[in-house]
Design a protein around this motif. Sequence first.
Motif, PDB file in Angstrom:
ATOM      1  N   LEU A   1       5.511   7.685   6.487  1.00  0.00           N
ATOM      2  CA  LEU A   1       6.645   8.605   6.323  1.00  0.00           C
ATOM      3  C   LEU A   1       6.326   9.983   6.880  1.00  0.00           C
ATOM      4  O   LEU A   1       7.204  10.639   7.461  1.00  0.00           O
ATOM      5  CB  LEU A   1       7.053   8.695   4.852  1.00  0.00           C
ATOM      6  N   MET A   2       5.084  10.434   6.749  1.00  0.00           N
ATOM      7  CA  MET A   2       4.691  11.756   7.242  1.00  0.00           C
ATOM      8  C   MET A   2       4.729  11.828   8.771  1.00  0.00           C
ATOM      9  O   MET A   2       4.830  12.913   9.336  1.00  0.00           O
ATOM     10  CB  MET A   2       3.295  12.128   6.745  1.00  0.00           C
ATOM     11  N   THR A   3       4.647  10.684   9.456  1.00  0.00           N
ATOM     12  CA  THR A   3       4.671  10.683  10.924  1.00  0.00           C
ATOM     13  C   THR A   3       6.090  10.681  11.493  1.00  0.00           C
ATOM     14  O   THR A   3       6.280  10.945  12.676  1.00  0.00           O
ATOM     15  CB  THR A   3       3.940   9.449  11.496  1.00  0.00           C
ATOM     16  N   LEU A   4       7.070  10.377  10.664  1.00  0.00           N
ATOM     17  CA  LEU A   4       8.435  10.185  11.173  1.00  0.00           C
ATOM     18  C   LEU A   4       9.090  11.454  11.711  1.00  0.00           C
ATOM     19  O   LEU A   4       9.792  11.387  12.728  1.00  0.00           O
ATOM     20  CB  LEU A   4       9.304   9.526  10.104  1.00  0.00           C
ATOM     21  N   PRO A   5       8.935  12.628  11.085  1.00  0.00           N
ATOM     22  CA  PRO A   5       9.579  13.824  11.649  1.00  0.00           C
ATOM     23  C   PRO A   5       9.170  14.092  13.105  1.00  0.00           C
ATOM     24  O   PRO A   5       9.985  14.538  13.909  1.00  0.00           O
ATOM     25  CB  PRO A   5       9.144  14.951  10.713  1.00  0.00           C
ATOM     26  N   ALA A   6       7.934  13.769  13.457  1.00  0.00           N
ATOM     27  CA  ALA A   6       7.484  13.975  14.838  1.00  0.00           C
ATOM     28  C   ALA A   6       8.224  13.056  15.808  1.00  0.00           C
ATOM     29  O   ALA A   6       8.297  13.336  17.002  1.00  0.00           O
ATOM     30  CB  ALA A   6       5.976  13.748  14.938  1.00  0.00           C
ATOM     31  N   ARG A   7       8.781  11.972  15.290  1.00  0.00           N
ATOM     32  CA  ARG A   7       9.580  11.047  16.111  1.00  0.00           C
ATOM     33  C   ARG A   7      11.056  11.441  16.103  1.00  0.00           C
ATOM     34  O   ARG A   7      11.886  10.723  16.649  1.00  0.00           O
ATOM     35  CB  ARG A   7       9.437   9.613  15.578  1.00  0.00           C
ATOM     36  N   GLY A   8      11.393  12.556  15.454  1.00  0.00           N
ATOM     37  CA  GLY A   8      12.783  12.999  15.390  1.00  0.00           C
ATOM     38  C   GLY A   8      13.591  12.293  14.321  1.00  0.00           C
ATOM     39  O   GLY A   8      14.815  12.349  14.320  1.00  0.00           O
ATOM     40  N   ILE A   9      12.917  11.644  13.394  1.00  0.00           N
ATOM     41  CA  ILE A   9      13.598  10.895  12.331  1.00  0.00           C
ATOM     42  C   ILE A   9      13.750  11.788  11.107  1.00  0.00           C
ATOM     43  O   ILE A   9      12.770  12.321  10.587  1.00  0.00           O
ATOM     44  CB  ILE A   9      12.829   9.602  12.009  1.00  0.00           C
TER      45      ILE A   9
ATOM     46  N   SER B   1       0.814  -1.213   0.000  1.00  0.00           N
ATOM     47  CA  SER B   1       0.000   0.000   0.000  1.00  0.00           C
ATOM     48  C   SER B   1       0.849   1.264   0.000  1.00  0.00           C
ATOM     49  O   SER B   1       1.517   1.576   0.992  1.00  0.00           O
ATOM     50  CB  SER B   1      -0.904   0.002   1.235  1.00  0.00           C
ATOM     51  N   LEU B   2       0.803   1.999  -1.119  1.00  0.00           N
ATOM     52  CA  LEU B   2       1.546   3.258  -1.212  1.00  0.00           C
ATOM     53  C   LEU B   2       1.026   4.279  -0.208  1.00  0.00           C
ATOM     54  O   LEU B   2       1.804   4.997   0.419  1.00  0.00           O
ATOM     55  CB  LEU B   2       1.424   3.840  -2.621  1.00  0.00           C
ATOM     56  N   SER B   3      -0.282   4.336  -0.041  1.00  0.00           N
ATOM     57  CA  SER B   3      -0.844   5.333   0.867  1.00  0.00           C
ATOM     58  C   SER B   3      -0.416   5.048   2.309  1.00  0.00           C
ATOM     59  O   SER B   3      -0.112   5.976   3.062  1.00  0.00           O
ATOM     60  CB  SER B   3      -2.362   5.406   0.744  1.00  0.00           C
ATOM     61  N   HIS B   4      -0.357   3.773   2.699  1.00  0.00           N
ATOM     62  CA  HIS B   4       0.103   3.435   4.048  1.00  0.00           C
ATOM     63  C   HIS B   4       1.549   3.889   4.258  1.00  0.00           C
ATOM     64  O   HIS B   4       1.868   4.503   5.276  1.00  0.00           O
ATOM     65  CB  HIS B   4      -0.002   1.925   4.299  1.00  0.00           C
ATOM     66  N   ILE B   5       2.416   3.604   3.287  1.00  0.00           N
ATOM     67  CA  ILE B   5       3.833   3.971   3.414  1.00  0.00           C
ATOM     68  C   ILE B   5       3.984   5.490   3.425  1.00  0.00           C
ATOM     69  O   ILE B   5       4.716   6.041   4.251  1.00  0.00           O
ATOM     70  CB  ILE B   5       4.669   3.334   2.286  1.00  0.00           C
ATOM     71  N   ALA B   6       3.285   6.185   2.536  1.00  0.00           N
ATOM     72  CA  ALA B   6       3.361   7.654   2.503  1.00  0.00           C
ATOM     73  C   ALA B   6       2.871   8.244   3.823  1.00  0.00           C
ATOM     74  O   ALA B   6       3.493   9.162   4.371  1.00  0.00           O
ATOM     75  CB  ALA B   6       2.557   8.195   1.327  1.00  0.00           C
ATOM     76  N   ASP B   7       1.764   7.716   4.357  1.00  0.00           N
ATOM     77  CA  ASP B   7       1.253   8.203   5.640  1.00  0.00           C
ATOM     78  C   ASP B   7       2.253   7.940   6.761  1.00  0.00           C
ATOM     79  O   ASP B   7       2.484   8.801   7.618  1.00  0.00           O
ATOM     80  CB  ASP B   7      -0.089   7.547   5.978  1.00  0.00           C
TER      81      ASP B   7
ATOM     82  N   TYR C   1       6.855   2.974  -7.801  1.00  0.00           N
ATOM     83  CA  TYR C   1       5.610   3.690  -7.539  1.00  0.00           C
ATOM     84  C   TYR C   1       5.731   4.596  -6.315  1.00  0.00           C
ATOM     85  O   TYR C   1       5.109   5.651  -6.262  1.00  0.00           O
ATOM     86  CB  TYR C   1       4.451   2.718  -7.357  1.00  0.00           C
ATOM     87  N   LEU C   2       6.540   4.204  -5.334  1.00  0.00           N
ATOM     88  CA  LEU C   2       6.726   5.038  -4.148  1.00  0.00           C
ATOM     89  C   LEU C   2       7.453   6.329  -4.511  1.00  0.00           C
ATOM     90  O   LEU C   2       7.092   7.402  -4.025  1.00  0.00           O
ATOM     91  CB  LEU C   2       7.482   4.266  -3.064  1.00  0.00           C
ATOM     92  N   VAL C   3       8.460   6.246  -5.381  1.00  0.00           N
ATOM     93  CA  VAL C   3       9.130   7.470  -5.836  1.00  0.00           C
ATOM     94  C   VAL C   3       8.105   8.392  -6.501  1.00  0.00           C
ATOM     95  O   VAL C   3       8.053   9.587  -6.216  1.00  0.00           O
ATOM     96  CB  VAL C   3      10.302   7.155  -6.798  1.00  0.00           C
ATOM     97  N   ASN C   4       7.257   7.830  -7.355  1.00  0.00           N
ATOM     98  CA  ASN C   4       6.234   8.624  -8.035  1.00  0.00           C
ATOM     99  C   ASN C   4       5.206   9.187  -7.057  1.00  0.00           C
ATOM    100  O   ASN C   4       4.742  10.314  -7.212  1.00  0.00           O
ATOM    101  CB  ASN C   4       5.550   7.774  -9.105  1.00  0.00           C
ATOM    102  N   GLU C   5       4.851   8.424  -6.029  1.00  0.00           N
ATOM    103  CA  GLU C   5       3.898   8.898  -5.014  1.00  0.00           C
ATOM    104  C   GLU C   5       4.456  10.105  -4.269  1.00  0.00           C
ATOM    105  O   GLU C   5       3.751  11.072  -4.007  1.00  0.00           O
ATOM    106  CB  GLU C   5       3.600   7.759  -4.019  1.00  0.00           C
ATOM    107  N   LEU C   6       5.751  10.049  -3.944  1.00  0.00           N
ATOM    108  CA  LEU C   6       6.382  11.136  -3.194  1.00  0.00           C
ATOM    109  C   LEU C   6       6.779  12.304  -4.087  1.00  0.00           C
ATOM    110  O   LEU C   6       6.836  13.446  -3.637  1.00  0.00           O
ATOM    111  CB  LEU C   6       7.620  10.615  -2.450  1.00  0.00           C
ATOM    112  N   CYS C   7       7.082  12.003  -5.354  1.00  0.00           N
ATOM    113  CA  CYS C   7       7.511  13.012  -6.337  1.00  0.00           C
ATOM    114  C   CYS C   7       6.594  12.891  -7.556  1.00  0.00           C
ATOM    115  O   CYS C   7       6.967  12.256  -8.552  1.00  0.00           O
ATOM    116  CB  CYS C   7       8.957  12.778  -6.758  1.00  0.00           C
TER     117      CYS C   7
END
Length: 152
Positions: free
Chosen positions: A91-99, A83-89, A113-119
């Motif tokens: 990734l969006m939570t990681l900065p809050a964890r200091g990552i 699931s691209l949407s799961h992975i993208a979601d 497809y993940l590269v295309n989803e993000l870019c």
Amino acid sequence: MKICIMRHGEAGFSASSDASRSLTDFGRKQASLAGIWLNQQDFKFDLGLVSPYLRAQQTFSELSSYCHIPEVETDNFLVPGGSLSHIADLLMTLPARGIENVIIVSHLPLVGYLVNELCPDVSPPMFPTAAIACVELSPNAAGKLEWFHVVE
């Protein structure tokens, strides 16, 4: 945040299932060379996100022999048809964890497809085995493909 998206090294075909296919000797060498290259670039990762499939786990193991990656998580959505949407979601939570820097080890077609989803302006690239794409991801903006490295 920088996200490196890597396809696993070359895998054999004799296995009881797709998930249990293991790396060939050449695939192990590719993963090691990718780790050496990332280390030479002085890349520092906070987190590794890895497919549960054997060949991706083996790739990460070889790679992390050369790159210190203090935290690793196996994600069941990082499979070929994940699931691209799961992975993208996620990734969006990681900065809050200091990552700030992440490496993902997964499979075709998901990595392209993940590269295309993000870019969205970038067509899904074809990933040879052990290739790595680096995406710069900023909050509320489309990602930017910074580089694409092919292990030779």
